[in-house]
Design a protein around this motif. Structure first.
Motif: not given
Length: 468
Positions: A190-197
């Motif tokens: 899918g769309d992987l999130g930006n860690p730490g956002s």
């Protein structure tokens, strides 16, 4: 032998669609994603291509999350004959109820205007991709699930959603399907999130897979550290205040808007937001923000706690001066403000919505600061601004660009190259990696980076068919 066909989001970031033909005693067709293409000269034509043959052949549809480039053609699929289940997370279903209804309304208004023009010119009127009744049927066919729940699908397939950390309800999709007398594990990032956002949890790691479809939106670069991006944002706000201009933020209604409001709240409580007026000028983003508030337990609890602490537990103190403008009249009033305001409006790539009207009134002012806080696809107005255009077409007018443009990549809701490499490195036994959801430069750069880490990846072509 079961097969996988790449029907979209190859060589481009939008239009996600993949067909899995399950080779069982009774063959089954599974559609993973049904996304709208956005930006570029061919998007409108390709979105309007017939889907009846595909729709009537399908047994099941699986959706990773609620962004339109992943789910925006679901009502058209239903309109053209699909009557089976649409599996997604519960929060994704809530988002689709907002996103798809809004998309149908916007398309309806745009089509009405365009058809009046075509009829005056003696040309044939266009047909809508879908209408509200198609949205109603699509939503009725959705079946919600929780993260980690094992779901049995037609063709003896099994489905599990994992938290992708991208937006509310976003999922990594695990599909286990029979193929040639064995079982194959397919993982779609899918769309992987930006860690730490802020607000989102970090993407879950998955270790077992035979085939991996991995996004590559930012496959050619890393984002700036979050702290540096927040500092840059604060400096832009300060400069705009000193110069007497407005700050315009084209923002995606889901995810990006809520993150920006989080940062504005933190900056306010740190004494670094001198603007007294913050407008959220997007009816859809307002509804989504309210949905995030109702689903606060699904968010990162550290960030939720920090907001509550800074505001003393009183919601009206999260961001004093904040105003949600729902009506057209309220939106028009903002255009009388020549300075001292932060204006958040859709759409995120400046392809439509109320941001266009604010650009029309503010682009020509050198005191205006425009904050680009997300990916801008090729062919979009947002991309033209990022690329340094000196004039652009907005609402039929050619306008000079005198405003100051700031790209703050650290606010991206997508993983950067380093995070993508880390996520891919968690797989054992070297699965086949297919790079999707990326423009050519990004995909090629990520393939080279993966190879340097001992991981081989393939760049598929549109409509390519591979055996599982």
């Amino acid at each position: 032998m079961s097969t996988l066909t790449f029907l979209g989001a190859v060589g481009e970031v939008t239009g996600s669609r993949y067909l899995i033909d399950i080779d069982d005693d009774a063959p089954v067709k599974l559609l993973l994603e049904c996304g709208l293409r956005q930006g570029g000269p061919d998007a409108e034509r390709r979105n309007a291509e017939p889907m009846a043959d595909l729709a009537r052949s399908l047994s099941v549809v699986v959706i990773s999350h609620g962004h339109l480039d992943h789910a925006g053609l679901l009502p058209r699929l239903v309109r053209e004959g699909y009557r089976g289940p649409i599996h997604c997370t519960g929060e994704t279903l809530e988002l689709l109820d907002i996103m798809l209804r809004d998309a149908a309304a916007v398309m309806g208004r745009d089509l009405e205007w365009e058809n009046r023009r075509r009829i005056r010119a003696g040309r044939q009127p266009l047909q809508a991709l879908y209408e509200q009744t198609d949205v109603d049927r699509a939503l009725e066919q959705c079946v919600p699930h929780s993260y980690g729940e094992v779901v049995t699908l037609p063709g003896d397939a099994r489905l599990v959603f994992r938290d992708a950390g991208h937006i509310l309800g976003s999922a990594i999709v695990e599909l286990n399907v029979p193929s040639g007398g064995r079982r194959r594990q397919i993982v779609f990032s899918g769309d992987l999130g930006n860690p730490g956002s802020p607000l989102m949890r970090d993407p879950e790691r998955v270790s077992g897979a035979d085939v991996v479809l991995m996004e590559s939106t930012y496959g050619n670069r890393d984002h700036r550290p979050q702290e540096e991006s927040i500092e840059e944002f604060a400096q832009v706000l300060e400069a705009a205040h000193d110069e007497g201009g407005n700050v315009l933020i084209p923002a995606f209604a889901v995810g990006r808007t809520q993150e920006i409001l989080f940062h504005l709240s933190r900056l306010h409580h740190a004494g670094r937001l001198r603007q007294q007026r913050v407008f959220l000028d997007s009816p859809m983003a307002i509804r989504v923000t309210e949905l995030y508030a109702r689903n606060w337990r699904a968010l990162d609890q550290k960030d939720v706690s920090s907001l509550n602490e800074s505001a003393g537990g009183e919601p009206h103190r999260f961001l004093p001066g904040f105003r949600a403008t729902r009506t057209v009249e309220e939106s028009m009033e903002i255009n009388r403000i020549h300075g001292g305001a932060v204006i958040i409006a859709g759409s995120g790539m400046c392809t439509g919505g109320r941001i266009l009207h604010h650009l029309r009134y503010n682009l020509g002012r050198s005191s205006t600061h425009i904050v680009i806080a997300g990916f801008q696809a090729a062919g979009t107005l947002g991309r033209a601004l990022v690329d340094g255009a000196t004039e652009v077409r907005v609402l039929g007018e050619t306008l000079p660009v005198r405003a100051q443009i700031h790209t703050i990549g650290g606010f991206s809701a997508h993983a950067g190259q380093r995070d993508l490499l880390s996520w891919a490195g968690a797989f054992r036994d070297e699965p086949r990696l297919y790079l999707v959801h990326g423009e050519t430069v990004a995909r090629e750069a990520l393939r080279e980076a993966l190879l340097a880490h001992g991981l081989h990846a393939v760049i598929p072509e549109l409509e390519e068919v591979v055996a599982l």
